[in-house]
Design a protein around this motif. Structure first.
Motif, PDB file in Angstrom:
ATOM      1  N   LEU A  45      55.546  29.762  36.702  1.00 15.52           N
ATOM      2  CA  LEU A  45      54.920  31.030  37.053  1.00 15.52           C
ATOM      3  C   LEU A  45      53.617  30.719  37.760  1.00 15.52           C
ATOM      4  CD1 LEU A  45      54.575  34.155  36.858  1.00 15.52           C
ATOM      5  CD2 LEU A  45      53.445  33.750  34.651  1.00 15.52           C
ATOM      6  N   MET A  46      53.398  31.361  38.905  1.00 20.41           N
ATOM      7  CA  MET A  46      52.134  31.239  39.621  1.00 20.41           C
ATOM      8  C   MET A  46      51.551  32.637  39.739  1.00 20.41           C
ATOM      9  SD  MET A  46      52.830  28.367  42.565  1.00 20.41           S
ATOM     10  CE  MET A  46      54.444  28.882  43.149  1.00 20.41           C
ATOM     11  N   VAL A  47      50.320  32.810  39.263  1.00 22.31           N
ATOM     12  CA  VAL A  47      49.687  34.123  39.310  1.00 22.31           C
ATOM     13  C   VAL A  47      48.328  34.007  39.989  1.00 22.31           C
ATOM     14  CG1 VAL A  47      50.869  35.087  37.297  1.00 22.31           C
ATOM     15  CG2 VAL A  47      48.761  33.783  36.980  1.00 22.31           C
ATOM     16  N   ARG A  48      47.909  35.131  40.588  1.00 24.55           N
ATOM     17  CA  ARG A  48      46.632  35.140  41.301  1.00 24.55           C
ATOM     18  C   ARG A  48      45.946  36.489  41.114  1.00 24.55           C
ATOM     19  NH1 ARG A  48      45.376  33.398  47.558  1.00 24.55           N
ATOM     20  NH2 ARG A  48      43.226  34.124  47.586  1.00 24.55           N
ATOM     21  N   ALA A  49      44.654  36.434  40.839  1.00 25.14           N
ATOM     22  CA  ALA A  49      43.805  37.621  40.805  1.00 25.14           C
ATOM     23  C   ALA A  49      42.557  37.270  41.590  1.00 25.14           C
ATOM     24  CB  ALA A  49      43.465  38.025  39.384  1.00 25.14           C
ATOM     25  N   GLY A  50      42.381  37.871  42.739  1.00 30.12           N
ATOM     26  CA  GLY A  50      41.274  37.498  43.609  1.00 30.12           C
ATOM     27  C   GLY A  50      41.473  36.075  44.085  1.00 30.12           C
ATOM     28  N   THR A  51      40.474  35.225  43.868  1.00 32.32           N
ATOM     29  CA  THR A  51      40.592  33.827  44.291  1.00 32.32           C
ATOM     30  C   THR A  51      41.034  32.915  43.142  1.00 32.32           C
ATOM     31  OG1 THR A  51      38.257  33.407  43.849  1.00 32.32           O
ATOM     32  CG2 THR A  51      38.850  34.105  46.084  1.00 32.32           C
ATOM     33  N   ALA A  52      41.293  33.493  41.972  1.00 28.39           N
ATOM     34  CA  ALA A  52      41.734  32.683  40.838  1.00 28.39           C
ATOM     35  C   ALA A  52      43.245  32.479  40.902  1.00 28.39           C
ATOM     36  CB  ALA A  52      41.363  33.361  39.528  1.00 28.39           C
ATOM     37  N   VAL A  53      43.665  31.236  40.814  1.00 22.78           N
ATOM     38  CA  VAL A  53      45.089  30.910  40.815  1.00 22.78           C
ATOM     39  C   VAL A  53      45.381  30.029  39.614  1.00 22.78           C
ATOM     40  CG1 VAL A  53      46.984  29.787  42.049  1.00 22.78           C
ATOM     41  CG2 VAL A  53      45.239  31.032  43.329  1.00 22.78           C
ATOM     42  N   ILE A  54      46.373  30.430  38.832  1.00 22.38           N
ATOM     43  CA  ILE A  54      46.816  29.622  37.701  1.00 22.38           C
ATOM     44  C   ILE A  54      48.304  29.370  37.866  1.00 22.38           C
ATOM     45  CG2 ILE A  54      46.991  29.437  35.192  1.00 22.38           C
ATOM     46  CD1 ILE A  54      44.823  31.529  34.950  1.00 22.38           C
ATOM     47  N   VAL A  55      48.705  28.120  37.692  1.00 24.19           N
ATOM     48  CA  VAL A  55      50.107  27.741  37.789  1.00 24.19           C
ATOM     49  C   VAL A  55      50.570  27.250  36.423  1.00 24.19           C
ATOM     50  CG1 VAL A  55      51.784  26.208  38.878  1.00 24.19           C
ATOM     51  CG2 VAL A  55      49.861  27.105  40.212  1.00 24.19           C
ATOM     52  N   PHE A  56      51.634  27.845  35.932  1.00 24.12           N
ATOM     53  CA  PHE A  56      52.240  27.412  34.678  1.00 24.12           C
ATOM     54  C   PHE A  56      53.556  26.724  35.023  1.00 24.12           C
ATOM     55  CE2 PHE A  56      49.734  31.178  33.810  1.00 24.12           C
ATOM     56  CZ  PHE A  56      48.963  30.782  32.724  1.00 24.12           C
ATOM     57  N   LEU A  57      53.695  25.471  34.602  1.00 26.24           N
ATOM     58  CA  LEU A  57      54.898  24.701  34.904  1.00 26.24           C
ATOM     59  C   LEU A  57      55.520  24.158  33.630  1.00 26.24           C
ATOM     60  CD1 LEU A  57      53.819  22.595  38.007  1.00 26.24           C
ATOM     61  CD2 LEU A  57      55.522  24.408  37.970  1.00 26.24           C
ATOM     62  N   ASN A  58      56.827  24.009  33.657  1.00 26.53           N
ATOM     63  CA  ASN A  58      57.533  23.404  32.544  1.00 26.53           C
ATOM     64  C   ASN A  58      56.924  22.042  32.241  1.00 26.53           C
ATOM     65  OD1 ASN A  58      59.919  21.383  31.816  1.00 26.53           O
ATOM     66  ND2 ASN A  58      60.298  23.374  30.887  1.00 26.53           N
ATOM     67  N   ARG A  59      56.617  21.794  30.977  1.00 25.21           N
ATOM     68  CA  ARG A  59      55.906  20.581  30.566  1.00 25.21           C
ATOM     69  C   ARG A  59      56.686  19.308  30.896  1.00 25.21           C
ATOM     70  NH1 ARG A  59      54.507  17.628  25.646  1.00 25.21           N
ATOM     71  NH2 ARG A  59      52.289  17.152  25.756  1.00 25.21           N
ATOM     72  N   ASP A  60      57.983  19.312  30.627  1.00 28.61           N
ATOM     73  CA  ASP A  60      58.790  18.120  30.908  1.00 28.61           C
ATOM     74  C   ASP A  60      58.796  17.798  32.398  1.00 28.61           C
ATOM     75  OD1 ASP A  60      59.440  17.814  28.221  1.00 28.61           O
ATOM     76  OD2 ASP A  60      61.225  19.076  28.395  1.00 28.61           O
ATOM     77  N   TYR A  61      58.916  18.841  33.224  1.00 31.89           N
ATOM     78  CA  TYR A  61      58.934  18.651  34.678  1.00 31.89           C
ATOM     79  C   TYR A  61      57.607  18.080  35.166  1.00 31.89           C
ATOM     80  CZ  TYR A  61      58.517  19.884  39.601  1.00 31.89           C
ATOM     81  OH  TYR A  61      58.283  19.844  40.951  1.00 31.89           O
ATOM     82  N   LEU A  62      56.504  18.674  34.715  1.00 29.30           N
ATOM     83  CA  LEU A  62      55.194  18.239  35.193  1.00 29.30           C
ATOM     84  C   LEU A  62      54.878  16.824  34.712  1.00 29.30           C
ATOM     85  CD1 LEU A  62      52.778  18.954  36.860  1.00 29.30           C
ATOM     86  CD2 LEU A  62      51.832  20.202  34.922  1.00 29.30           C
TER      87      LEU A  62
ATOM     88  N   HIS B   3      48.954  24.399  34.180  1.00 28.78           N
ATOM     89  CA  HIS B   3      49.109  24.313  32.737  1.00 28.78           C
ATOM     90  C   HIS B   3      50.560  24.014  32.402  1.00 28.78           C
ATOM     91  CE1 HIS B   3      45.132  25.980  31.694  1.00 28.78           C
ATOM     92  NE2 HIS B   3      45.268  26.617  32.830  1.00 28.78           N
ATOM     93  N   MET B   4      50.766  23.157  31.431  1.00 29.81           N
ATOM     94  CA  MET B   4      52.123  22.809  31.015  1.00 29.81           C
ATOM     95  C   MET B   4      52.548  23.700  29.855  1.00 29.81           C
ATOM     96  SD  MET B   4      52.056  18.690  31.392  1.00 29.81           S
ATOM     97  CE  MET B   4      50.413  18.498  30.722  1.00 29.81           C
ATOM     98  N   VAL B   5      53.709  24.299  29.993  1.00 29.43           N
ATOM     99  CA  VAL B   5      54.223  25.193  28.955  1.00 29.43           C
ATOM    100  C   VAL B   5      55.701  24.897  28.729  1.00 29.43           C
ATOM    101  CG1 VAL B   5      52.599  27.050  29.513  1.00 29.43           C
ATOM    102  CG2 VAL B   5      54.826  26.992  30.636  1.00 29.43           C
ATOM    103  N   PRO B   6      56.210  25.179  27.523  1.00 33.38           N
ATOM    104  CA  PRO B   6      57.655  25.106  27.335  1.00 33.38           C
ATOM    105  C   PRO B   6      58.325  26.145  28.242  1.00 33.38           C
ATOM    106  CG  PRO B   6      56.535  25.186  25.225  1.00 33.38           C
ATOM    107  CD  PRO B   6      55.502  25.469  26.282  1.00 33.38           C
ATOM    108  N   ALA B   7      59.493  25.851  28.723  1.00 36.48           N
ATOM    109  CA  ALA B   7      60.180  26.760  29.645  1.00 36.48           C
ATOM    110  C   ALA B   7      60.343  28.151  29.056  1.00 36.48           C
ATOM    111  CB  ALA B   7      61.534  26.179  30.033  1.00 36.48           C
ATOM    112  N   SER B   8      60.524  28.230  27.739  1.00 36.24           N
ATOM    113  CA  SER B   8      60.751  29.527  27.098  1.00 36.24           C
ATOM    114  C   SER B   8      59.517  30.424  27.128  1.00 36.24           C
ATOM    115  CB  SER B   8      61.205  29.326  25.649  1.00 36.24           C
ATOM    116  OG  SER B   8      60.219  28.600  24.932  1.00 36.24           O
ATOM    117  N   ASP B   9      58.333  29.842  27.370  1.00 35.34           N
ATOM    118  CA  ASP B   9      57.104  30.630  27.381  1.00 35.34           C
ATOM    119  C   ASP B   9      56.880  31.383  28.690  1.00 35.34           C
ATOM    120  OD1 ASP B   9      56.619  29.666  24.902  1.00 35.34           O
ATOM    121  OD2 ASP B   9      54.870  28.463  25.433  1.00 35.34           O
ATOM    122  N   VAL B  10      57.602  31.032  29.736  1.00 35.22           N
ATOM    123  CA  VAL B  10      57.315  31.595  31.055  1.00 35.22           C
ATOM    124  C   VAL B  10      57.518  33.104  31.081  1.00 35.22           C
ATOM    125  CG1 VAL B  10      57.980  31.599  33.487  1.00 35.22           C
ATOM    126  CG2 VAL B  10      57.731  29.446  32.264  1.00 35.22           C
ATOM    127  N   ALA B  11      58.580  33.597  30.445  1.00 35.75           N
ATOM    128  CA  ALA B  11      58.833  35.045  30.438  1.00 35.75           C
ATOM    129  C   ALA B  11      57.693  35.785  29.743  1.00 35.75           C
ATOM    130  CB  ALA B  11      60.165  35.352  29.771  1.00 35.75           C
TER     131      ALA B  11
END
Length: 141
Positions: free
Chosen positions: A39-56, A8-16
């Motif tokens: 930010l990369m988070v995992r619960a069980g087998t679910a993985v969600i990656v949040f990356l800065n929108r401009d970078y992605l 998911h693309m997010v503004p850098a300020s949203d990561v915190a």
């Protein structure tokens, strides 16, 4: 086995704020190396990656104004699978948005946009690959 991962693309300020919610409140574990603006988070087998929108958007080669809210990453078992899957996508009407390339850390990947405008990355990596439990495992050398 192919394993999909949603970025998911997010503004850098949203990561915190995302870290406080997923890790602090939900108790999800962080997954993989921490990088600024991500930010990369995992619960069980679910993985969600949040990356800065401009970078992605820059990595994918997709015009920022037309960039989807998320990019699907598919990790494949063999390096040749990257070429094969992207060739299949192109023959089905997808558009290549960045060339297939060898990247830092041994990653081999390419980005494309499907006819519906969704972003996709096909990835082979000796570090990140499908896990036996159906989730992605981070294999550090």
């Amino acid at each position: 086995m192919n394993q999909a991962l949603h970025m998911h693309m997010v503004p850098a300020s949203d990561v915190a704020a995302l870290r406080r919610f997923y890790v602090g409140r939900l108790g999800w574990s962080t997954w993989g190396p921490e990088m600024p603006g991500s930010l990369m988070v995992r619960a069980g087998t679910a993985v969600i990656v949040f990356l800065n929108r401009d970078y992605l958007a820059a990595e994918s080669g997709i015009d920022l104004s037309a960039t989807p809210r998320a990019i699907n990453a598919i990790f494949v078992e063999e390096k040749a699978d990257v070429d094969a899957q992207i060739a299949g996508a192109l023959s089905a009407g997808a558009t290549l948005t960045s060339p297939i390339r060898d990247r830092d850390g041994g990653l081999y990947s390419g980005y494309f946009a499907d006819p519906e405008g969704n972003g996709w990355e096909i990835v082979w990596s000796p570090v990140m690959r499908p896990g036996a439990d159906g989730g992605l495992d981070l294999k550090l050398p």
